[in-house]
Design an enzyme around this catalytic site. Structure first.
Site, PDB file in Angstrom:
ATOM      1  N   GLY A  51       1.214  -0.923   0.937  1.00 27.93           N
ATOM      2  CA  GLY A  51       0.062  -0.080   0.278  1.00 27.93           C
ATOM      3  C   GLY A  51       0.704   1.071  -0.118  1.00 27.93           C
ATOM      4  O   GLY A  51       0.163   1.798   0.686  1.00 27.93           O
ATOM      5  N   ALA A  52       2.068   1.001  -0.847  1.00 26.74           N
ATOM      6  CA  ALA A  52       3.220   2.235  -0.655  1.00 26.74           C
ATOM      7  C   ALA A  52       2.722   3.244  -1.768  1.00 26.74           C
ATOM      8  O   ALA A  52       3.661   4.409  -2.397  1.00 26.74           O
ATOM      9  CB  ALA A  52       4.284   2.043  -0.696  1.00 26.74           C
ATOM     10  N   THR A  54       0.194   5.403  -1.510  1.00 29.19           N
ATOM     11  CA  THR A  54       0.044   6.926  -1.028  1.00 29.19           C
ATOM     12  C   THR A  54       0.077   6.976   0.498  1.00 29.19           C
ATOM     13  O   THR A  54       0.151   6.136   0.957  1.00 29.19           O
ATOM     14  CB  THR A  54      -1.663   7.332  -1.435  1.00 29.19           C
ATOM     15  OG1 THR A  54      -2.436   7.895  -0.797  1.00 29.19           O
ATOM     16  CG2 THR A  54      -2.030   5.874  -1.222  1.00 29.19           C
ATOM     17  N   ILE A  56       0.510   7.103   4.168  1.00 27.14           N
ATOM     18  CA  ILE A  56       1.399   6.534   4.747  1.00 27.14           C
ATOM     19  C   ILE A  56       2.977   5.951   4.804  1.00 27.14           C
ATOM     20  O   ILE A  56       3.447   6.153   4.693  1.00 27.14           O
ATOM     21  CB  ILE A  56       1.295   6.262   6.259  1.00 27.14           C
ATOM     22  CG1 ILE A  56      -0.521   6.298   7.523  1.00 27.14           C
ATOM     23  CG2 ILE A  56       2.394   5.180   7.285  1.00 27.14           C
ATOM     24  CD1 ILE A  56      -0.807   5.748   9.076  1.00 27.14           C
ATOM     25  N   TYR A 206     -13.682  -3.250  10.254  1.00 28.94           N
ATOM     26  CA  TYR A 206     -12.397  -2.243  10.284  1.00 28.94           C
ATOM     27  C   TYR A 206     -11.651  -3.501  11.750  1.00 28.94           C
ATOM     28  O   TYR A 206     -10.631  -3.299  11.679  1.00 28.94           O
ATOM     29  CB  TYR A 206     -11.881  -0.448  10.220  1.00 28.94           C
ATOM     30  CG  TYR A 206     -10.500  -0.611   9.850  1.00 28.94           C
ATOM     31  CD1 TYR A 206      -9.852  -0.442   9.126  1.00 28.94           C
ATOM     32  CD2 TYR A 206     -10.592   0.504  11.619  1.00 28.94           C
ATOM     33  CE1 TYR A 206      -8.826   0.006   8.974  1.00 28.94           C
ATOM     34  CE2 TYR A 206      -9.184   0.967  11.171  1.00 28.94           C
ATOM     35  CZ  TYR A 206      -8.383   1.374  10.675  1.00 28.94           C
ATOM     36  OH  TYR A 206      -6.891   1.369  10.509  1.00 28.94           O
TER      37      TYR A 206
END
Ligand SMILES: *[C@@H]1O[C@H](CO)[C@@H](O)[C@H](O)[C@H]1NC(C)=O
Ligand SMILES: *[C@@H]1O[C@H](CO)[C@@H](O)[C@H](O)[C@H]1NC(C)=O
Length: 323
Positions: A51-52, A54, A56, A206
């Protein structure tokens, strides 16, 4: 007397005091550990960040790249992933930054990704399971898993399992899981994994998935004892990221407004992960949970229960071996 939102918004005294209060709160935000003051270098090390593209994840990747690591950005979108690679290369001056596509919610995609990594990378020293989302719409994946569970837990679980031997042979190595303080409100119910007995209220789903993240980390750390591979989970802070993109625009607008004053930026949200991944202070520490200020804190009582952790781990092991 009843107050309405517009009474507050249109009243200058209220408006000005709210802004002043917000600015005071903003200025008080602590940053306990400063990644820029940490001189640890990662030359010769390989790091994977999911998930890099966007938020964090991108700042985590950028930090590793600045330290000289070979960085693999594991992203779902080719266009956004390529844009992130260009940006990270440019800002870090490190050309050894690469995109590999993966959709962590799909076990097939995770397997294909892991096979490619094992073929291409002789060593993997850092794995950051950062990909995840809150507020995903109700849904079942092709594997028959509930979408949030597949994305936030089962996919990262499988990915880590598939890369574990490579991490061990590259030791010292570190596995970091981006969980959340939300795990405190999560409950363990294994029927959730298939989308049963779930209430889609606020971030309830979540919260459940983030509890499994912490449980998993603890069991994984227990299994890794004596290997020089550490596994820790953390809370990045309440961060303004695109995790919010699945909410409607009204919710997003309110979050952005409040967030400007009270939330961390993505760059600040990346700090606790970087701390776990590179700091000398966290060397050899495993099975722990850190908060967004990089302090070692206790996770919820359920998250600390070794019997539940074992159950959750074995459940996911069976699940991923069948699917
Ligand atoms: C991180 O979380 C994933 C699920 O999101 C889990 O499968 C994995 O074991 C966790 N890793 C660590 C080190 O906790
Ligand atoms: C999820 O966790 C957050 C943070 O602890 C909490 O504010 C929220 O109410 C929880 N949601 C549900 C539905 O339990």
């Amino acid at each position: 007397m009843t107050w309405e939102l517009r009474d507050i918004v249109y009243n200058p005294v209220w408006m000005i005091s709210t802004v002043i209060l917000g600015l005071v709160v903003r200025s008080q935000r602590r940053g306990s550990w400063d990644p820029r003051a940490c001189k640890v270098e990662l030359k010769g090390k390989t790091a994977i960040v999911t998930g890099a593209n966007t938020g964090i994840g991108k700042f985590i990747a950028l930090d590793f790249a600045r330290r000289g690591a070979r960085v693999i950005l594991a992203c779902r979108s080719e266009a956004r992933g390529n844009a992130a690679v260009r940006e990270v290369r440019q800002l870090s001056g490190n050309a050894d930054v690469h995109l590999r596509l993966v959709d962590v919610s799909s076990l097939e995609s995770v397997r294909e990704f892991a096979t490619n990594i094992l073929r291409e990378e002789k060593e993997v020293h850092i794995l950051v399971n950062n990909a995840g989302a809150s507020g995903l719409p109700r849904g079942i994946t092709a594997d028959g898993l509930e979408v949030s569970f597949a994305t936030n837990h089962v996919g990262p679980f499988l990915l880590t399992s598939l890369l574990l031997d490579r991490l061990k042979s590259s030791a010292p190595a570190r596995i970091i899981n981006v969980s959340s303080v939300n795990h405190w409100r999560g409950k363990v119910d294994f029927s959730h994994f298939h989308g049963n007995n779930l209430v889609y209220r606020m971030d309830e789903v979540y919260n459940h998935t983030k509890l499994h993240n912490v449980l998993w980390t603890n069991e994984l750390a227990r299994r890794l004892k004596g290997t020089d591979v550490t596994a820790n989970s953390l809370h990045p802070g309440v961060v303004m990221t695109e995790v919010m993109r699945h909410y409607n625009w009204v919710v997003q607008f309110i979050f952005k407004l409040v967030g400007f004053f009270f939330f961390k930026t993505s760059e600040e949200g990346a700090v606790s992960t970087i701390y776990c991944a590179v700091a000398e202070e966290t060397e050899g520490i495993s099975g722990k949970y850190f908060d967004s200020d990089c302090s070692l804190v206790k996770p919820s009582p359920t998250a600390r229960d070794p019997a539940i952790a074992l159950k959750s781990f074995e459940f996911c092991e069976r699940l991923t071996s069948k699917l």
